[in-house]
Design a protein around this motif. Structure first.
Motif, mmCIF file in Angstrom:
data_model
loop_
_atom_site.group_PDB
_atom_site.id
_atom_site.type_symbol
_atom_site.label_atom_id
_atom_site.label_comp_id
_atom_site.label_asym_id
_atom_site.label_seq_id
_atom_site.Cartn_x
_atom_site.Cartn_y
_atom_site.Cartn_z
ATOM 1 N N LEU A 240 20.478 14.501 16.586
ATOM 2 C CA LEU A 240 20.527 14.904 15.183
ATOM 3 C C LEU A 240 20.405 13.565 14.587
ATOM 4 N N ALA A 241 21.143 12.690 14.795
ATOM 5 C CA ALA A 241 21.290 11.090 14.172
ATOM 6 C C ALA A 241 20.042 10.349 14.258
ATOM 7 N N GLN A 242 19.312 10.391 15.544
ATOM 8 C CA GLN A 242 17.958 9.937 15.267
ATOM 9 C C GLN A 242 16.976 10.618 14.627
ATOM 10 N N GLY A 243 16.934 11.896 14.334
ATOM 11 C CA GLY A 243 16.012 12.681 13.549
ATOM 12 C C GLY A 243 16.217 12.379 12.104
ATOM 13 N N VAL A 244 17.579 12.361 11.558
ATOM 14 C CA VAL A 244 17.711 11.975 10.437
ATOM 15 C C VAL A 244 17.485 10.794 10.000
ATOM 16 N N ARG A 245 17.738 9.723 10.850
ATOM 17 C CA ARG A 245 17.547 8.233 10.333
ATOM 18 C C ARG A 245 16.104 8.006 10.452
ATOM 19 N N GLY A 246 15.157 8.659 11.259
ATOM 20 C CA GLY A 246 13.755 8.547 11.314
ATOM 21 C C GLY A 246 13.114 9.045 9.971
ATOM 22 N N ILE A 247 13.777 10.049 9.407
ATOM 23 C CA ILE A 247 13.318 10.527 8.071
ATOM 24 C C ILE A 247 13.570 9.531 7.016
ATOM 25 N N GLY A 248 15.029 8.890 7.236
ATOM 26 C CA GLY A 248 15.420 7.822 6.224
ATOM 27 C C GLY A 248 14.441 6.581 6.356
ATOM 28 N N LYS A 249 14.181 6.270 7.604
ATOM 29 C CA LYS A 249 13.420 4.773 7.573
ATOM 30 C C LYS A 249 11.746 5.111 6.989
ATOM 31 N N LEU A 250 11.400 6.286 7.326
ATOM 32 C CA LEU A 250 9.970 6.548 6.727
ATOM 33 C C LEU A 250 10.166 6.560 5.306
ATOM 34 N N LEU A 251 11.299 7.368 4.816
ATOM 35 C CA LEU A 251 11.212 7.471 3.148
ATOM 36 C C LEU A 251 11.316 6.058 2.449
ATOM 37 N N SER A 252 12.096 5.024 3.152
ATOM 38 C CA SER A 252 12.309 3.737 2.421
ATOM 39 C C SER A 252 11.133 3.002 2.781
ATOM 40 N N ALA A 253 10.162 3.110 3.748
ATOM 41 C CA ALA A 253 9.082 2.225 4.170
ATOM 42 C C ALA A 253 8.040 2.206 3.126
ATOM 43 N N ARG A 254 7.033 1.055 3.293
ATOM 44 C CA ARG A 254 5.976 0.989 2.479
ATOM 45 C C ARG A 254 4.882 1.986 3.255
#
Length: 329
Positions: A240-254
């Motif tokens: 679950l943590a990996q899934g949510v963090r993946g979303i967060g990384k991509l949201l903040s990426a260019r």
């Protein structure tokens, strides 16, 4: 005739297998035994635990034989040897016997470090057997297993296998061997799905995928099946943590191509594509809400709550709601 002592020579006088991954430790032993028996089919193999290797035992096992037989002496959990036995082993390292291969299996921690250092100083052949706790390590392991069989598998197939079977390297290795034996041509995700349907439904990553996609009912069904089939709660919170963090990384990426984002975020391109599909409707606030839910669930399954299942269900529902309602919880 002197034997080779190169790091790639399984018949080096001493092999030091360091780590806590049982499959890799067993393979290190098997490699030495196979090489010894290829050189001499009558090789005598002695596989010993610390309680079986008492002071003086090693000297007896390695003393010259009238028949000059080849011998492999395996010492498991060498970090647990008694102080007197460690002295014997250190003395042996200084003058190893001909036709005998000593294999020391050591966990690699601080316990028994003196013996570990002595073996390295003596020039022992070393085999790394680290515990593979990270999904990326297990993914690399699966890829290596396919390469070793001479077979081609797509990145998605490798990931699907890890998602389906979890952290047990023995199961992963057996699955690769079965697929390589049964399937002709490139092994893809569809093939893995056919072989391991049901297992995939029960995987921690299936729970995480359905949750971040906002599919609460499916996520809860997968969660309950996972727990019923023995998946450890901590593996589910990790997924679950990996899934949510993946979303967060991509949201903040260019923005950019998957290959460029992969380099920037440390994620494979195919994973970028999958997360892009999952992140629709997510906002930074939603990610924050979801991460708090995961943290609470993690505490719950590690002793902070009475019912790990309830803690996970609560987290799954919160994450799915954050995905559906654009971050409002």
């Amino acid at each position: 005739m002197a034997r080779k002592t190169a790091q790639d020579d399984p018949l080096a006088p001493v092999t030091l297998a360091v780590g806590q991954e049982d499959l890799l430790l067993d393979r290190a032993v098997q490699e030495v035994v196979a090489a010894a028996k290829a050189a001499d089919a009558d090789t005598d193999v002695r596989d010993l635990t610390p309680d079986q290797l008492q002071p003086g035992t090693l000297a007896e096992l390695t003393s010259p034989s009238l028949f000059a037989e080849r011998k492999v002496v395996v010492v498991r959990n060498a970090q647990d040897l008694s102080a007197d036995t460690v002295k014997d082993v250190k003395a042996y390292l200084g003058a190893p016997a001909e036709e005998i291969t000593l294999v020391l299996l050591h966990a690699g921690g601080a316990k028994g470090k003196g013996l570990l250092d002595a073996a390295r100083k003596a020039g022992a052949r070393e085999v790394a057997c680290p515990k593979m706790t990270k999904p990326a390590d297990r993914l690399a392991f699966v890829r290596g297993e396919f390469r070793a069989t001479g077979r081609s598998a797509t990145p998605e197939a490798c990931q699907a296998l890890v998602d389906s079977l979890g952290s047990d390297l023995r199961e992963l290795a057996a699955a690769v061997s079965q697929l390589a034996s049964d399937i002709e041509g490139t092994i893809d995700e569809a093939v893995v799905g056919r072989y391991y349907t049901g297992r995939a439904e029960a995987s921690s990553f299936t729970v995480a995928d359905r949750a971040v996609e906002g599919r609460a009912a499916e996520a809860l069904e997968a969660l309950r099946w996972s727990l019923a089939t023995g998946v450890a709660p901590v593996l589910i919170t990790s997924a679950l943590a990996q899934g949510v963090r993946g979303i967060g990384k991509l949201l903040s990426a260019r923005g950019g191509r998957p290959a460029d984002l992969a380099r920037e975020l440390g994620m494979p391109p195919w994973k970028i594509d999958r997360v892009r599909q999952q992140m629709r409707g997510w906002t930074p606030d939603g990610v924050s809400v979801a991460l708090r839910a995961v943290a609470e669930a993690d505490a719950g399954v590690k002793g902070g709550g009475e019912d790990p299942g309830y803690a996970l269900e609560k987290a799954v529902v919160t994450i799915a709601r954050a995905a559906r309602s654009k971050g409002r919880a």
